[in-house]
Design an enzyme around this catalytic site. Structure first.
Site, PDB file in Angstrom:
ATOM      1  N   GLY A  28       2.828  -4.533   8.980  1.00 44.21           N
ATOM      2  CA  GLY A  28       2.840  -3.088   9.217  1.00 44.21           C
ATOM      3  C   GLY A  28       1.674  -2.328   8.635  1.00 44.21           C
ATOM      4  O   GLY A  28       1.847  -1.229   8.108  1.00 44.21           O
ATOM      5  N   THR A  29       0.483  -2.899   8.741  1.00 37.84           N
ATOM      6  CA  THR A  29      -0.696  -2.153   8.269  1.00 37.84           C
ATOM      7  C   THR A  29      -1.793  -2.225   9.324  1.00 37.84           C
ATOM      8  O   THR A  29      -1.959  -3.244   9.990  1.00 37.84           O
ATOM      9  CB  THR A  29      -1.164  -2.641   6.873  1.00 37.84           C
ATOM     10  OG1 THR A  29      -2.381  -1.981   6.524  1.00 37.84           O
ATOM     11  CG2 THR A  29      -1.348  -4.135   6.805  1.00 37.84           C
ATOM     12  N   HIS A  58      -1.558   1.230  -4.314  1.00 35.47           N
ATOM     13  CA  HIS A  58      -1.962   2.626  -4.114  1.00 35.47           C
ATOM     14  C   HIS A  58      -1.100   3.598  -4.923  1.00 35.47           C
ATOM     15  O   HIS A  58      -1.020   4.779  -4.603  1.00 35.47           O
ATOM     16  CB  HIS A  58      -1.906   2.998  -2.623  1.00 35.47           C
ATOM     17  CG  HIS A  58      -2.977   2.336  -1.807  1.00 35.47           C
ATOM     18  ND1 HIS A  58      -3.004   2.339  -0.430  1.00 35.47           N
ATOM     19  CD2 HIS A  58      -4.091   1.655  -2.182  1.00 35.47           C
ATOM     20  CE1 HIS A  58      -4.069   1.675  -0.001  1.00 35.47           C
ATOM     21  NE2 HIS A  58      -4.736   1.238  -1.047  1.00 35.47           N
ATOM     22  N   GLN A  96       0.849  -1.197   0.000  1.00 35.42           N
ATOM     23  CA  GLN A  96       0.000   0.000   0.000  1.00 35.42           C
ATOM     24  C   GLN A  96       0.883   1.245   0.000  1.00 35.42           C
ATOM     25  O   GLN A  96       0.387   2.361  -0.100  1.00 35.42           O
ATOM     26  CB  GLN A  96      -0.872   0.018   1.251  1.00 35.42           C
ATOM     27  CG  GLN A  96      -1.832  -1.160   1.348  1.00 35.42           C
ATOM     28  CD  GLN A  96      -2.453  -1.226   2.739  1.00 35.42           C
ATOM     29  OE1 GLN A  96      -3.488  -0.653   2.997  1.00 35.42           O
ATOM     30  NE2 GLN A  96      -1.799  -1.936   3.636  1.00 35.42           N
ATOM     31  N   VAL A 154       3.546   4.070  -1.111  1.00 32.27           N
ATOM     32  CA  VAL A 154       3.865   4.734  -2.376  1.00 32.27           C
ATOM     33  C   VAL A 154       5.355   5.062  -2.460  1.00 32.27           C
ATOM     34  O   VAL A 154       5.809   5.662  -3.431  1.00 32.27           O
ATOM     35  CB  VAL A 154       2.970   5.980  -2.580  1.00 32.27           C
ATOM     36  CG1 VAL A 154       1.525   5.547  -2.830  1.00 32.27           C
ATOM     37  CG2 VAL A 154       3.027   6.935  -1.399  1.00 32.27           C
TER      38      VAL A 154
HETATM   39  N1  APR Z   1       6.986  -2.085  12.660  1.00 28.67           N
HETATM   40  C1  APR Z   1       5.829  -2.708  12.363  1.00 28.67           C
HETATM   41  N2  APR Z   1       4.645  -2.101  12.354  1.00 28.67           N
HETATM   42  C2  APR Z   1       4.621  -0.789  12.648  1.00 28.67           C
HETATM   43  C3  APR Z   1       5.785  -0.066  12.977  1.00 28.67           C
HETATM   44  C4  APR Z   1       7.013  -0.761  12.971  1.00 28.67           C
HETATM   45  N3  APR Z   1       8.178  -0.184  13.265  1.00 28.67           N
HETATM   46  N4  APR Z   1       5.424   1.216  13.228  1.00 28.67           N
HETATM   47  C5  APR Z   1       4.100   1.277  13.079  1.00 28.67           C
HETATM   48  N5  APR Z   1       3.603   0.064  12.733  1.00 28.67           N
HETATM   49  C6  APR Z   1       2.215  -0.323  12.463  1.00 28.67           C
HETATM   50  C7  APR Z   1       1.204   0.414  13.304  1.00 28.67           C
HETATM   51  O1  APR Z   1       0.994  -0.290  14.525  1.00 28.67           O
HETATM   52  C8  APR Z   1      -0.032   0.381  12.406  1.00 28.67           C
HETATM   53  O2  APR Z   1      -0.801  -0.795  12.623  1.00 28.67           O
HETATM   54  O3  APR Z   1       1.944   0.032  11.130  1.00 28.67           O
HETATM   55  C9  APR Z   1       0.570   0.325  10.994  1.00 28.67           C
HETATM   56  C10 APR Z   1       0.449   1.600  10.209  1.00 28.67           C
HETATM   57  O4  APR Z   1      -0.905   1.830   9.935  1.00 28.67           O
HETATM   58  P1  APR Z   1      -1.373   3.027   8.997  1.00 28.67           P
HETATM   59  O5  APR Z   1      -0.671   4.263   9.405  1.00 28.67           O
HETATM   60  O6  APR Z   1      -2.865   3.054   9.009  1.00 28.67           O
HETATM   61  O7  APR Z   1      -0.813   2.627   7.561  1.00 28.67           O
HETATM   62  P2  APR Z   1      -1.461   1.691   6.463  1.00 28.67           P
HETATM   63  O8  APR Z   1      -2.173   0.559   7.081  1.00 28.67           O
HETATM   64  O9  APR Z   1      -0.394   1.393   5.475  1.00 28.67           O
HETATM   65  O10 APR Z   1      -2.520   2.675   5.799  1.00 28.67           O
HETATM   66  C11 APR Z   1      -3.271   2.199   4.711  1.00 28.67           C
HETATM   67  O11 APR Z   1      -4.215   4.374   4.370  1.00 28.67           O
HETATM   68  O12 APR Z   1      -4.089   6.699   4.223  1.00 28.67           O
HETATM   69  C12 APR Z   1      -4.077   5.516   3.535  1.00 28.67           C
HETATM   70  O13 APR Z   1      -3.350   5.209   1.348  1.00 28.67           O
HETATM   71  C13 APR Z   1      -2.874   5.300   2.665  1.00 28.67           C
HETATM   72  O14 APR Z   1      -1.811   3.230   2.035  1.00 28.67           O
HETATM   73  C14 APR Z   1      -2.326   3.963   3.123  1.00 28.67           C
HETATM   74  C15 APR Z   1      -3.559   3.298   3.724  1.00 28.67           C
END
Ligand code: APR
EC number: 2.3.1.286
Length: 240
Positions: A183-184, A117, A99, A101
């Protein structure tokens, strides 16, 4: 119950902002980030929707120019390097659906990467529909290298737009023996639903994350910790 490696041949990996966090790229919505949902001081709706672009293109282009410049100063971390090693050494099918970029998976050497994305380092011409590699800025409305029109926008999928290559992702999920989410937060669909699709299609499912994601209960196994540690550990294990 830990997932048994033996019958696993085809793997789909979903990555999110957490895999790049240790490279110094902000995540969007960590539970305790203290930013109250703000993203570089902007609400997501003000910069990451087609409506925002129509309303205030300068704000949106400047915002993405800043992000594009910033990611070029970042470096892949041990999680990206471990996934690149897996990509190189894994003989079965493998698809890293990201996801993100940023281009840190590729800069670590991964090749089987799909950017659902879009990509910061692409510009998309809304006049001729061609995508071009783009490392500079867009704020000054440069001409499209293909058709010459000043109609370039960031090639990122905004809220309300369709993610890329969903057919290819579902084809890979249908073949997958293992689905791994890294990590999402599980807050944004359709990616947040892949774990349930994978379950229904018969794959085992593993979550690697700092905190439990919103859909954590759908996974067969969850391992918590920073991606820079737990991803290399898992890759060592699966390649052993
Ligand atoms: N290691 C592993 N996981 C981590 C770390 C780390 N060092 N730091 C943070 N995280 C986890 C957090 O606990 C959280 O669950 O990564 C996740 C980040 O979540 P989001 O910020 O919501 O990111 P993501 O899931 O990629 O967002 C999805 O949302 O805004 C849109 O298009 C954007 O692609 C993005 C989509």
């Amino acid at each position: 119950m830990p997932i048994d490696r033996n019958p696993i041949r085809n793997i789909v990996i979903l990555t999110g902002a957490g895999v790049s966090a240790e490279s110094g790229i902000d995540t969007f919505r960590d539970a305790n980030d203290g930013r109250g949902g703000l993203w570089e001081q902007h609400r997501v709706e003000d910069v990451a929707t087609p409506e925002a672009f129509a309303r205030d293109p300068d704000l949106v282009l400047r915002f993405y120019d800043m992000r594009r410049e910033a990611i070029q100063t970042k470096k892949p971390n041990p999680a990206h390097h471990a996934l690149a090693r897996l990509d190189k050494e894994w003989e079965g099918q493998l698809l890293i659906v990201t996801q993100n970029v940023d281009d840190l998976h590729e800069r670590a050497g991964a090749r089987r990467v799909l950017h659902m994305h879009g990509e910061h380092l692409n510009a998309w011409c809304t006049a001729c529909d061609v995508r071009s590699r783009w490392t500079g800025t867009l704020i000054e409305r440069p001409a499209c290298p293909r058709c010459g029109e000043p109609a370039l926008r960031p090639d990122v999928v905004w809220f309300g737009e369709m993610p890329y290559e969903m057919d290819r992702i579902f084809a890979a999920l249908r073949d997958a023996d293992l689905f791994v989410s890294i990590g999402t937060s599980g807050a944004v669909y359709p990616a947040a639903g892949f774990v349930r699709n994978a379950n229904e299609l018969g794959a085992r499912t593993l979550e690697l994350n700092l905190d439990r994601s919103q859909g954590s209960h759908w996974f067969d196994e969850t391992r918590l910790g920073p991606a820079g540690r737990i991803v290399p550990e898992w890759v060592d294990e699966i390649l052993a």
